[in-house]
Design a protein around this motif. Sequence first.
Motif, mmCIF file in Angstrom:
data_model
loop_
_atom_site.group_PDB
_atom_site.id
_atom_site.type_symbol
_atom_site.label_atom_id
_atom_site.label_comp_id
_atom_site.label_asym_id
_atom_site.label_seq_id
_atom_site.Cartn_x
_atom_site.Cartn_y
_atom_site.Cartn_z
ATOM 1 N N GLU B 336 0.837 -1.205 0.000
ATOM 2 C CA GLU B 336 0.000 0.000 0.000
ATOM 3 C C GLU B 336 0.867 1.248 0.000
ATOM 4 O O GLU B 336 1.889 1.307 0.677
ATOM 5 N N ASP B 337 0.429 2.239 -0.762
ATOM 6 C CA ASP B 337 1.202 3.468 -0.877
ATOM 7 C C ASP B 337 0.820 4.404 0.262
ATOM 8 O O ASP B 337 -0.316 4.872 0.326
ATOM 9 N N LEU B 338 1.761 4.681 1.160
ATOM 10 C CA LEU B 338 1.484 5.600 2.267
ATOM 11 C C LEU B 338 2.309 6.872 2.161
ATOM 12 O O LEU B 338 2.436 7.610 3.121
ATOM 13 N N ASP B 339 2.876 7.136 0.985
ATOM 14 C CA ASP B 339 3.660 8.349 0.800
ATOM 15 C C ASP B 339 2.706 9.520 0.601
ATOM 16 O O ASP B 339 2.013 9.593 -0.418
ATOM 17 N N PHE B 340 2.665 10.421 1.553
ATOM 18 C CA PHE B 340 1.683 11.508 1.540
ATOM 19 C C PHE B 340 1.813 12.377 0.298
ATOM 20 O O PHE B 340 0.829 12.788 -0.305
ATOM 21 N N GLU B 341 3.060 12.630 -0.110
ATOM 22 C CA GLU B 341 3.284 13.491 -1.276
ATOM 23 C C GLU B 341 2.667 12.874 -2.517
ATOM 24 O O GLU B 341 1.992 13.532 -3.301
ATOM 25 N N ARG B 342 2.907 11.559 -2.673
ATOM 26 C CA ARG B 342 2.382 10.893 -3.849
ATOM 27 C C ARG B 342 0.861 10.823 -3.808
ATOM 28 O O ARG B 342 0.206 10.945 -4.831
ATOM 29 N N LEU B 343 0.318 10.676 -2.608
ATOM 30 C CA LEU B 343 -1.139 10.608 -2.491
ATOM 31 C C LEU B 343 -1.778 11.937 -2.852
ATOM 32 O O LEU B 343 -2.844 11.982 -3.458
ATOM 33 N N CYS B 344 -1.076 13.028 -2.497
ATOM 34 C CA CYS B 344 -1.612 14.354 -2.852
ATOM 35 C C CYS B 344 -1.728 14.506 -4.353
ATOM 36 O O CYS B 344 -2.683 15.093 -4.854
ATOM 37 N N PHE B 345 -0.745 13.977 -5.061
ATOM 38 C CA PHE B 345 -0.762 14.077 -6.515
ATOM 39 C C PHE B 345 -1.469 12.891 -7.159
ATOM 40 O O PHE B 345 -1.349 12.695 -8.361
ATOM 41 N N GLU B 346 -2.168 12.098 -6.352
ATOM 42 C CA GLU B 346 -2.954 10.960 -6.842
ATOM 43 C C GLU B 346 -2.117 9.977 -7.640
ATOM 44 O O GLU B 346 -2.495 9.553 -8.728
ATOM 45 N N GLY B 347 -0.951 9.669 -7.117
ATOM 46 C CA GLY B 347 -0.124 8.648 -7.742
ATOM 47 C C GLY B 347 0.849 9.161 -8.767
ATOM 48 O O GLY B 347 1.682 8.415 -9.262
ATOM 49 N N ARG B 348 0.807 10.451 -9.078
ATOM 50 C CA ARG B 348 1.728 10.990 -10.083
ATOM 51 C C ARG B 348 3.074 11.289 -9.433
ATOM 52 O O ARG B 348 3.139 11.706 -8.284
ATOM 53 N N THR B 349 4.144 11.058 -10.168
ATOM 54 C CA THR B 349 5.475 11.394 -9.650
ATOM 55 C C THR B 349 6.191 12.276 -10.644
ATOM 56 O O THR B 349 5.870 12.289 -11.825
ATOM 57 N N LEU B 350 7.211 12.995 -10.168
ATOM 58 C CA LEU B 350 7.961 13.897 -11.016
ATOM 59 C C LEU B 350 8.997 13.136 -11.812
ATOM 60 O O LEU B 350 9.627 12.220 -11.308
ATOM 61 N N ASP B 351 9.199 13.581 -13.030
ATOM 62 C CA ASP B 351 10.277 13.012 -13.825
ATOM 63 C C ASP B 351 11.523 13.825 -13.528
ATOM 64 O O ASP B 351 11.662 14.954 -13.998
ATOM 65 N N LYS B 352 12.406 13.274 -12.707
ATOM 66 C CA LYS B 352 13.567 14.050 -12.266
ATOM 67 C C LYS B 352 14.804 13.793 -13.099
ATOM 68 O O LYS B 352 15.897 14.168 -12.730
#
Lengths: 352, 432
Positions: B336-352
Amino acid sequence: MHFKIEKFTFCFITFGGPKTDKGNRMFRSVIRPSTCVRCLLNRIQYSSTSKSKSEVDPGAVFIRKDVQDLLTNITGFDLSRIFRTRTNKNLDRIVYKYLTDKQLKEEKEKTVERGRAKLQMPPILTEAKENVEILEKDEMLGGFSTSKHLFIDISLGVPIRDRLIVARDVDGTLRTATLDEKRRMRQIYFPISGRELVMPKMFEEEQLEKILERRDYQLILDRACIQFEPDESEYIRVTHRTFEHIDKTNSYDVLRSTRHFGPMAFYYVWFKKVDRLMSDMLSRNLINDAVSLLQLYAIIHPDSKVGTYEFHDTNPHRLIEAFIDDEARIPDLLSETFRQYIRKNQQAVSNG
Amino acid sequence: MLGALFHYVKKCPQVMLMPVRTSIYTNVTAQDLWKTITSVSNAGAKRGRAKRRGATKFKDLNLGQRIGQGKSNIQWPGLNAPVIQGREPVPIVERPPDPMREQRLLEVRNRLDRFRRLSIPPSERGFTGGSPAGKSLGQPESINEMTFENFDSRLIEFKTLQRTIGKIGRKKFTSAFVAVGNGQGLVGYGKALTQDAQQSLQKAKTVAARQLLYIPICDGHTIFHDFYEAYYFTKVRCEKRPPGYGLRCHRIIALLCRLIGIKDMYAKIDGAINPQNVTKAFLRGLLKQKTYQDWANAKQLHLVEYRPEDDYFPRLLASPNNGQPARTSLEIDPDEDLDFERLCFEGRTLDKRQSAEQSEPWYATKDKTRYGWYKYLRRRHWETVQENATIERLARMDENRYDSYYRYPDEYHTDVLKQLKQRVPHVWYPRV
């Protein structure tokens, strides 16, 4: 102020050590001094030369377990004040976490531990005495260079204060280094982040007064803790001046729940200036703290009348009254505040 | 014949003969001359050429001048001076030329121009000088009994468009998109399309003032948590920042934040940057923000905040209050994904991956080290790395600072010869 740049060379074989060691030490130094206080004091006691009967070492008394317990009791433990917001130069991201009940508990315990580490008290010591030992006099080497050379041992595993630092003067004498040279060499080879080589202007007398006027006590004391070792004359001057100013302005509460409250209370008790602090405690209904102060007084000055008090069974009010009669230097102030305290107590009791 | 005249003139020096050269300046009237640059054909007039671009207007250049006064300031009795003064006749006198004449004429002629760019103070300027976008339009007008004190309105987008209407042909319209806010959570946006520019601004302002939204702000300076919102092809990603960070956003989002009362935030727009869509996406995202209680209930766990300015002290924001207790680690699925930052963006992550390239400008070429970007980096390295150390050093060297750096001689030279021979001392600028 000019100071000539001396050439620093080292003639001992050096091994490339792991970098993590120094990194950990530097991080720890933010929370506590670079070496454990107990070891520091042992070393200082061992190396001190003169110990006349009239001069009792405050460090030896400070490190006693009962004294430390009393001081921690007086300091208090308000987590919100220990982790209070500093001037925010750190613009990092705020971290959010989801925690279970158990994890939350663990975090709370960890913060209590961290808080305790932050409250480690810098000791009050006498000024370190310079003992320069001449190891060798070689006039044949005289004039070999236009400046003196300093040497430091950078081999692994030796505590920083134990390291051998020697100087070869221009006329050829090999001697152990003076205190100032030692300080500078230690900072260059084993630097503590936040510590400057040249004393910051903030600690000069004029500038210090300006900051004290602003009542920015935490700034001075925290920075002094990083900049100086507790047995340096500058540290003693700065801290004593700050404590005097706090005493005059009655702003003791600024330092409650910080690491400096203990040393401050110890300073007042050592120089028998307890009265204002005690009256402040009474006005805040901290009767237990006032009694702890008296116990401290008894330990530090066993010859005085307070040394004869019995702290176990007697009523705290009686103890304070006895102190006002015997040893108080400003008995009027103390008795006034004590009377007000009793009145408040009686009112509280009558109101229920 | 001219040759004979010339020889005659040479013999008698008192007579001056100037051959008059006929040119357009002497043969043609001023009106005809101006017509050559101001006239527009009929077709051109239909296309609106006579009004804006072909806007040279007829200027009467005689204004500001008098007969008898020219470049050489000569006093002609009868023209610009009296014939007799007292009892004596006034002579023809040439006075020294007037230096202010040209300036005065220019001022007069400039005043004839209708369209002049006024200098606007910086606080009242918009995004750019060319367009009125970004400018403040003042307080909205009060509707019935509601007064809009502390409200400010700002123009976000100003467009001129044309529509072809049957029988009339092309008609010009102006569209204005205005946002209104009071700096304490109330915002509104409105659009208007009218023929007159001023009217469209006012109409949009009233529309915006009628449609206000309330946006809750966290701690009076920032949003509650990061969010991502898309509206058509405009995607906005907003992140929460600590106090003191400032508004690092697109100018439109920064404008809206100032109207709302948000002071610290980071925002990035991806995709199309359409001003109306940007505002709509941003405000939608703000309204969709969840409270910390909702976040805790969603995952049935405690939500804890660590702030860097508090030395990462764990602060409990919310505990689940559904009635059920918080889950234990056994009940939580390990995937389960409990990373708050990722949850705020609804599963989206930055391409770094591109971050290293983005930090260097496009004109940085790696083989050019003696000039250009890398030389600049090397010059600035000392300042960036030793910033605090240089400040300390300069503070310490207060009185003696300039002596050691500028190397002025101790004595002040009074000898003139020495002064003449003295070369300019080589100035060492401190690395500040």
